[in-house]
Motif scaffolding. Structure first.
Motif, mmCIF file in Angstrom:
data_model
loop_
_atom_site.group_PDB
_atom_site.id
_atom_site.type_symbol
_atom_site.label_atom_id
_atom_site.label_comp_id
_atom_site.label_asym_id
_atom_site.label_seq_id
_atom_site.Cartn_x
_atom_site.Cartn_y
_atom_site.Cartn_z
ATOM 1 N N ASP A 159 -47.889 39.411 76.322
ATOM 2 C CA ASP A 159 -48.575 40.491 77.037
ATOM 3 C C ASP A 159 -47.906 41.839 76.778
ATOM 4 O O ASP A 159 -48.588 42.856 76.558
ATOM 5 C CB ASP A 159 -48.577 40.200 78.542
ATOM 6 C CG ASP A 159 -49.554 39.096 78.927
ATOM 7 O OD1 ASP A 159 -50.325 38.666 78.046
ATOM 8 O OD2 ASP A 159 -49.531 38.665 80.093
ATOM 9 N N LEU B 246 -48.872 42.920 73.293
ATOM 10 C CA LEU B 246 -50.288 43.275 73.186
ATOM 11 C C LEU B 246 -50.593 44.601 73.885
ATOM 12 O O LEU B 246 -51.327 45.439 73.336
ATOM 13 C CB LEU B 246 -51.156 42.161 73.776
ATOM 14 C CG LEU B 246 -51.305 40.888 72.942
ATOM 15 C CD1 LEU B 246 -52.247 39.912 73.635
ATOM 16 C CD2 LEU B 246 -51.809 41.194 71.536
ATOM 17 N N TYR B 247 -50.050 44.791 75.064
ATOM 18 C CA TYR B 247 -50.298 46.051 75.772
ATOM 19 C C TYR B 247 -49.729 47.240 74.991
ATOM 20 O O TYR B 247 -50.325 48.328 74.960
ATOM 21 C CB TYR B 247 -49.717 46.000 77.183
ATOM 22 C CG TYR B 247 -50.603 45.265 78.166
ATOM 23 C CD1 TYR B 247 -51.914 45.680 78.403
ATOM 24 C CD2 TYR B 247 -50.139 44.155 78.872
ATOM 25 C CE1 TYR B 247 -52.731 45.019 79.307
ATOM 26 C CE2 TYR B 247 -50.949 43.477 79.778
ATOM 27 C CZ TYR B 247 -52.248 43.912 79.987
ATOM 28 O OH TYR B 247 -53.060 43.240 80.891
ATOM 29 N N ASP C 5 -57.498 48.127 79.521
ATOM 30 C CA ASP C 5 -56.398 47.446 78.834
ATOM 31 C C ASP C 5 -56.312 45.979 79.250
ATOM 32 O O ASP C 5 -56.096 45.099 78.410
ATOM 33 C CB ASP C 5 -55.063 48.143 79.139
ATOM 34 C CG ASP C 5 -54.915 49.458 78.395
ATOM 35 O OD1 ASP C 5 -55.851 49.882 77.698
ATOM 36 O OD2 ASP C 5 -53.829 50.075 78.526
ATOM 37 N N ARG D 135 -56.777 42.763 76.829
ATOM 38 C CA ARG D 135 -55.754 41.722 76.721
ATOM 39 C C ARG D 135 -56.382 40.344 76.890
ATOM 40 O O ARG D 135 -56.138 39.426 76.103
ATOM 41 C CB ARG D 135 -54.669 41.949 77.768
ATOM 42 C CG ARG D 135 -53.583 40.876 77.789
ATOM 43 C CD ARG D 135 -53.938 39.768 78.799
ATOM 44 N NE ARG D 135 -52.969 38.679 78.779
ATOM 45 C CZ ARG D 135 -53.232 37.418 79.102
ATOM 46 N NH1 ARG D 135 -54.466 37.050 79.445
ATOM 47 N NH2 ARG D 135 -52.297 36.498 79.069
#
Length: 435
Positions: A206, A209-210, A245, A249
């Protein structure tokens, strides 16, 4: 009519759940033989009452059902701990319709044609490194290849440092066993190994990815990029709220889990079957020569039929509903069993025979081949998966002939994560084509 459940086993609930999760390929045919085409099984913690259907007319009835009465997202609760609440597989009604509308342009025909060259480049780089005369563990190699496709074609990751950090994390979360995956539904287990490690990996994914999403939003060349993430960052506008966002995700993780091991497993089975039948392999090689993608696609489709990767397409009833003459209570989960549908002698008299030509001869009837589900919930990535599979087969068959190792035993399936993969990793021996 009083709501009731079809007959099913009287085994302890925990035993039913364990057998369904771990040994469904053995369990489901036995239940159909004993109880008929419609039966019940209890599979907590996911579905206390699961009613299984597989006849084409019953499948059609479910896929055509009102999505307000049959919630696929609610029924897919097994996926929640990883995919997140915004996943297109876990939402229903208006929220699902919005997500699907925003995702669809990234998987239409024009987009698929744009991805094909990059998939071919990735596949060529993988198979050029194979050594003629060696034994290839196709499941391992197809997993690695499919992960690279996800990284570059879907996530659009080109930075070497991000790639090196993300790839092993993604590999670990898609290769967990079924019992470990089941434990993700129990929050208290997060304190213990191996669930603690799984959540640590997911948190690290995470974070990466963020960070990638934030950097991509400000990229000067965003409009020129063709990867799925870049396309999704540009959807929405005046009449539709763009993806946040958190939504991005969840959709990216969904595409990873739904499109990684499913395609890798199907490719492994396809290569194994081609190695086992030289006649069909020669036909596939000829399809490569004449650029007949439909024939190569038929190989993938037949591999998905004979070796079902995902067991069923599920819906949770929001009200009492009659299906196939059974009045089922609200809260029941109904499953269109992909596994049983693909093993129906009414639909496939030669069920055990690998015969891709059935998909070219028009003999496969509607609602009998279901790897991508159906109705308004049909998998958005179906076209992508088949494009990837045919592209990879083309790169392999243009270079190598395939055979099984001497003394090889028939390959069987085993459950990993929520998919069925070749137990022995579908070993094949390769030789340089033309030698």
């Amino acid at each position: 009519m009083t709501a009731t459940y079809p007959p099913g086993p009287r085994l302890p609930v925990a035993v039913q759940s364990f057998l369904y999760i771990r040994y469904r390929s053995e369990l489901l045919p036995k239940l159909r033989r004993r109880y008929g085409d419609v039966f019940s099984v209890r599979v907590p913690p996911f579905n206390d009452h699961l009613v299984v259907f597989s006849r084409p007319e019953h499948v059609k009835e479910i896929f055509a059902g009102d999505p307000r009465d049959m919630h696929a997202g609610e029924a897919n609760n097994i996926l929640g701990p990883v995919m997140g609440t915004h996943s297109v597989l876990l939402t229903d009604e208006s929220e699902h319709a919005r997500a699907r509308k925003l995702l669809m342009p990234a998987f239409n025909g024009t987009a698929l044609r744009g991805y094909r060259d990059l998939v071919a480049e990735i596949a060529a780089a993988e198979v050029q490194g194979w050594q003629p005369g060696s034994t290839v563990l196709t499941l391992d190699r197809m997993n690695a290849l499919a992960l690279e496709v996800i990284m570059r074609v879907v996530f659009g990751v080109t930075d070497a440092r991000t790639h090196a950090a993300l790839a092993p994390l993604l590999h670990r979360i898609v290769t967990v066993g079924p019992l470990q995956y089941t434990g993700l539904m129990v929050p208290t287990l997060q304190r213990f190994w191996p669930w603690r490690g799984f959540h640590r990996d997911l948190d690290a994914i995470d974070e990466l990815l963020y960070r990638e999403i934030a950097e991509r939003r400000t990229a000067a060349d965003l409009a020129q990029r063709s990867d799925v993430l870049s396309r999704l960052l540009q959807v929405g506008g005046a009449d539709e709220r763009p993806l946040s966002d958190a939504e991005l995700r969840d959709q990216l993780i969904t595409l990873l889990l739904a499109g990684h091991e499913t395609t890798a497993s199907a490719l492994s089975w396809a290569l194994y079957e081609l190695a086992a039948d030289q006649r069909i392999q020669r036909a596939a090689v000829e399809a490569v020569r004449v650029e007949d993608d439909k024939a190569l696609e038929a190989v993938m489709k037949e591999a998905m039929r004979l070796h079902t990767v995902i067991p069923g397409a599920v819906r949770k009833l929001t009200r009492d509903t009659t299906i196939a003459g059974w009045r089922l209570p609200a809260g029941t989960t109904v499953s269109c069993s992909i596994f049983l549908a693909h093993r129906s002698r009414d639909s496939y008299p030669d069920i055990a025979v690998f015969r891709p030509s059935r998909f070219l001869d028009g003999e496969v009837e509607p609602n009998t081949w279901l790897p991508f589900g159906g109705g308004v919930r049909r998998c958005l990535g179906a076209g992508f998966s088949l494009m990837e599979g045919t592209t990879v087969l083309r790169e392999i068959l243009s270079r190598y002939t395939l055979s099984l190792p001497d003394g090889a035993k028939p390959e069987r399936g085993r459950v990993r994560n929520i998919t069925t993969v070749p137990r022995g990793k579908a070993k094949i021996v390769i030789a340089q084509r033309g030698t």
